[in-house]
Enzyme design. Structure first.
Site, PDB file in Angstrom:
ATOM      1  N   HIS A 268       0.806  -1.195  -0.102  1.00 13.40           N
ATOM      2  CA  HIS A 268      -0.101  -0.084   0.075  1.00 13.40           C
ATOM      3  C   HIS A 268       0.900   1.238  -0.024  1.00 13.40           C
ATOM      4  CE1 HIS A 268      -3.776  -2.340   0.731  1.00 13.40           C
ATOM      5  NE2 HIS A 268      -2.916  -2.907   1.523  1.00 13.40           N
TER       6      HIS A 268
ATOM      7  N   ARG B  79      -0.429   4.284  -0.567  1.00 17.14           N
ATOM      8  CA  ARG B  79      -1.097   5.549  -0.398  1.00 17.14           C
ATOM      9  C   ARG B  79      -1.305   6.853  -1.089  1.00 17.14           C
ATOM     10  NH1 ARG B  79      -3.670   1.849   2.499  1.00 17.14           N
ATOM     11  NH2 ARG B  79      -2.804   1.373   4.725  1.00 17.14           N
TER      12      ARG B  79
ATOM     13  N   HIS C  61      -9.225 -10.547  -1.402  1.00 17.58           N
ATOM     14  CA  HIS C  61      -9.078 -10.256  -0.029  1.00 17.58           C
ATOM     15  C   HIS C  61     -10.088 -11.062   0.488  1.00 17.58           C
ATOM     16  CE1 HIS C  61      -8.796  -7.491   3.705  1.00 17.58           C
ATOM     17  NE2 HIS C  61      -9.889  -8.313   3.729  1.00 17.58           N
TER      18      HIS C  61
ATOM     19  N   HIS D  93      -2.904 -12.333   1.556  1.00 17.61           N
ATOM     20  CA  HIS D  93      -2.661 -12.518   3.134  1.00 17.61           C
ATOM     21  C   HIS D  93      -3.313 -13.689   3.762  1.00 17.61           C
ATOM     22  CE1 HIS D  93      -6.128 -10.159   2.887  1.00 17.61           C
ATOM     23  NE2 HIS D  93      -5.633  -8.927   2.681  1.00 17.61           N
TER      24      HIS D  93
ATOM     25  N   ASP E 158       1.927  -6.853   2.372  1.00 18.40           N
ATOM     26  CA  ASP E 158       0.764  -6.164   2.816  1.00 18.40           C
ATOM     27  C   ASP E 158       1.425  -4.849   3.734  1.00 18.40           C
ATOM     28  OD1 ASP E 158      -1.767  -5.355   3.179  1.00 18.40           O
ATOM     29  OD2 ASP E 158      -2.426  -6.828   4.551  1.00 18.40           O
TER      30      ASP E 158
ATOM     31  N   HIS F  21       0.020   3.798   7.937  1.00 12.65           N
ATOM     32  CA  HIS F  21      -1.006   4.476   8.748  1.00 12.65           C
ATOM     33  C   HIS F  21      -0.384   5.701   9.401  1.00 12.65           C
ATOM     34  CE1 HIS F  21      -4.317   2.207   7.342  1.00 12.65           C
ATOM     35  NE2 HIS F  21      -3.910   1.152   7.768  1.00 12.65           N
TER      36      HIS F  21
HETATM   37  O1  DOR Z   1      -4.569  -4.513   7.588  1.00 14.33           O
HETATM   38  C1  DOR Z   1      -4.891  -3.957   6.341  1.00 14.33           C
HETATM   39  N1  DOR Z   1      -4.801  -2.953   5.819  1.00 14.33           N
HETATM   40  N2  DOR Z   1      -5.522  -5.126   5.692  1.00 14.33           N
HETATM   41  C2  DOR Z   1      -6.103  -4.831   4.402  1.00 14.33           C
HETATM   42  O2  DOR Z   1      -6.586  -5.636   3.789  1.00 14.33           O
HETATM   43  C3  DOR Z   1      -5.997  -3.360   4.161  1.00 14.33           C
HETATM   44  C4  DOR Z   1      -4.856  -2.823   4.619  1.00 14.33           C
HETATM   45  C5  DOR Z   1      -4.714  -1.051   4.510  1.00 14.33           C
HETATM   46  O3  DOR Z   1      -4.939  -0.566   3.535  1.00 14.33           O
HETATM   47  O4  DOR Z   1      -4.409  -0.466   5.396  1.00 14.33           O
END
Ligand code: DOR
Length: 433
Positions: free
Chosen positions: A58, A60, A177, A230, A309, A313
């Protein structure tokens, strides 16, 4: 473009040799090489692996550049030994059009530290209602081959069937997923003794297992490629083992592949006991029995690949009450060390190269990646110090976010250098930008 002469490196499990990187390929290999004008890299005691390939990152961007950008994520990837990453589609706007996947692809080229291969969304806005422009994304400059609503499950079986039918035409793959949403409404962690003790709503393993079983049957019916994201539960490994056995029985080549994350190979649900949301992830951390089954499945080849994965954040989305925190953890800079810690003894370097580079490159269709460094091959590789240990310090990571579950862990094996198309992106453990 400079040439690089890497001296005395062990290529995967082999004997020490020299590698001359020139014009983007491994131009020569052998002991005692010399090359005028080449920069010499002393690799005594180091192991060379094909550059790692991540099927599940990811980044972002666009939309949450406060958490990660294509540039910062690329830096984290290069430091982790990666030369290619597949960027998930749950951005804002969602990568469900040719325009957005081309934007991500272009940003990857501008960053220039790893090959960024965009993943396209399966459904418009990840809403699970209408198929996105799969063909336009496939035909775009980004040449998308993997499609995923990751973060969300493609729960509607008819839509899933249509998506599989659509991508079959250009040998695409649907990366699912696997989470039956009706079984995980409000879920916060693995459903089991720990969730009962902590008073948090549970995410039962059957929500994953049921979707995997359904999708294996759908993919077989359609004759299309399915990739399971995952995998987190022992029961899922059983179903994948059954799926692969079926393929052997039908005599058709394997069309189902699966990945496991480093965190599901190491961590268990009891980490939630302090209610620290750094351990909140989707699918959730499960039990020691699940971890053992995932490790066995990866060693056996029932699970094909390790994928991070990597889910950065922002602080306000993670450092809050468990129930409000977003799921996800950083992965790119620690993945190799976690896999070494969990499984070097079982896999050897060759087994790690297979599961973290060669197989993911094949699944993603990245022809320049996933080759052991050998004469004439693209010079995408990483050099690892197998005897080094290091302690994870969140503020020292290149990611814009800090949500690593390994803060303070002392881990084995360190990436010393990474080369992309023959040029270093990381040297002496430092990213070159
Ligand atoms: O823990 C996760 N975060 N699982 C996901 O499927 C999406 C991901 C996210 O985009 O933060």
């Amino acid at each position: 473009m400079n040439s690089y002469l890497i001296k005395g490196v062990r290529v995967v499990d082999g004997e020490p040799t020299d590698l001359l990187l020139r014009d983007g390929i491994v131009a020569e290999t052998g002991r005692g090489l010399s090359a005028k004008g080449a920069e010499v890299v002393d690799a005594d005691g180091l192991v060379a692996l094909p550059g790692l390939v991540d099927l599940h990152t990811h980044l972002r961007e666009p939309g949450r550049e406060d958490a990660e950008t294509v540039d910062s994520g690329s830096r984290a990837a290069a430091l982790g030994g990666y030369t290619a990453v597949c960027a998930m589609a749950n951005t804002s706007p969602v990568a469900d059009t040719a325009g957005v996947v081309e934007q991500v692809w272009r940003l990857g080229r501008e960053a220039g530290l790893v090959d960024v291969q965009p993943i396209g969304a399966v459904t418009v806005g990840l809403a699970g209602e209408r198929l996105a422009e799969l063909g336009a994304m496939a035909d775009s400059a980004a040449r998308v081959r993997i499609f995923s609503d990751d973060g969300n499950c493609v729960a509607d079986p008819r839509l899933m069937r249509r998506a599989l039918e659509y991508v079959k035409g250009f040998d695409g793959v649907i990366a699912q997923h696997a989470e039956e949403p009706r079984l995980t409404e409000g879920a916060q962690m693995h459903e089991g003794i720990e969730s009962a003790r902590l008073g948090l709503p549970g995410w039962p393993a059957v929500a994953e297992e049921a979707i995997i079983a359904r999708d294996v049957l759908l993919a077989e019916h359609v004759g299309a490629r399915l990739h399971v994201c995952h995998v987190s539960a022992a029961g899922s490994v059983e179903i994948l083992r059954w799926a692969k056995r079926r393929e052997r029985l039908t005599g058709r080549p394997s069309k189902v592949t699966a990945e496991v994350t480093p965190h599901h190979l190491l961590l268990t649900d009891d980490r939630a006991s302090g209610y620290d949301p750094v351990f909140k992830v989707n699918p959730p951390l499960r039990t020691a029995e699940d971890v053992a089954a995932l490790r066995a499945g990866l060693v056996e080849g029932v699970i094909d690949a390790v994928a991070t994965d990597h889910a950065p954040h922002a602080v306000q989305d993670k450092e809050c009450e468990w129930g409000y925190a977003r799921p996800g953890m950083l992965g790119l800079e620690t993945a190799l060390s976690i896999v070494v810690e969990a499984l070097l003894g079982d896999l050897g370097w060759d087994g790690i190269a297979e599961r973290m580079s060669r197989t993911p490159a094949r699944i993603a269709g990245l022809a320049d990646h996933g080759h052991n460094p050998a004469k004439g091959r693209p010079a995408n590789l990483t050099l690892i110090d197998p005897s080094a240990t290091w302690t994870v310090e969140p503020t020292a990571l290149a990611s814009r976010s800090r949500n690593t579950p390994y803060a303070g862990f002392t881990l084995p094996a360190k990436v010393v250098a990474t080369f992309l198309h023959g040029q270093p992106t990381v040297l002496d453990g430092k990213v070159l930008r």
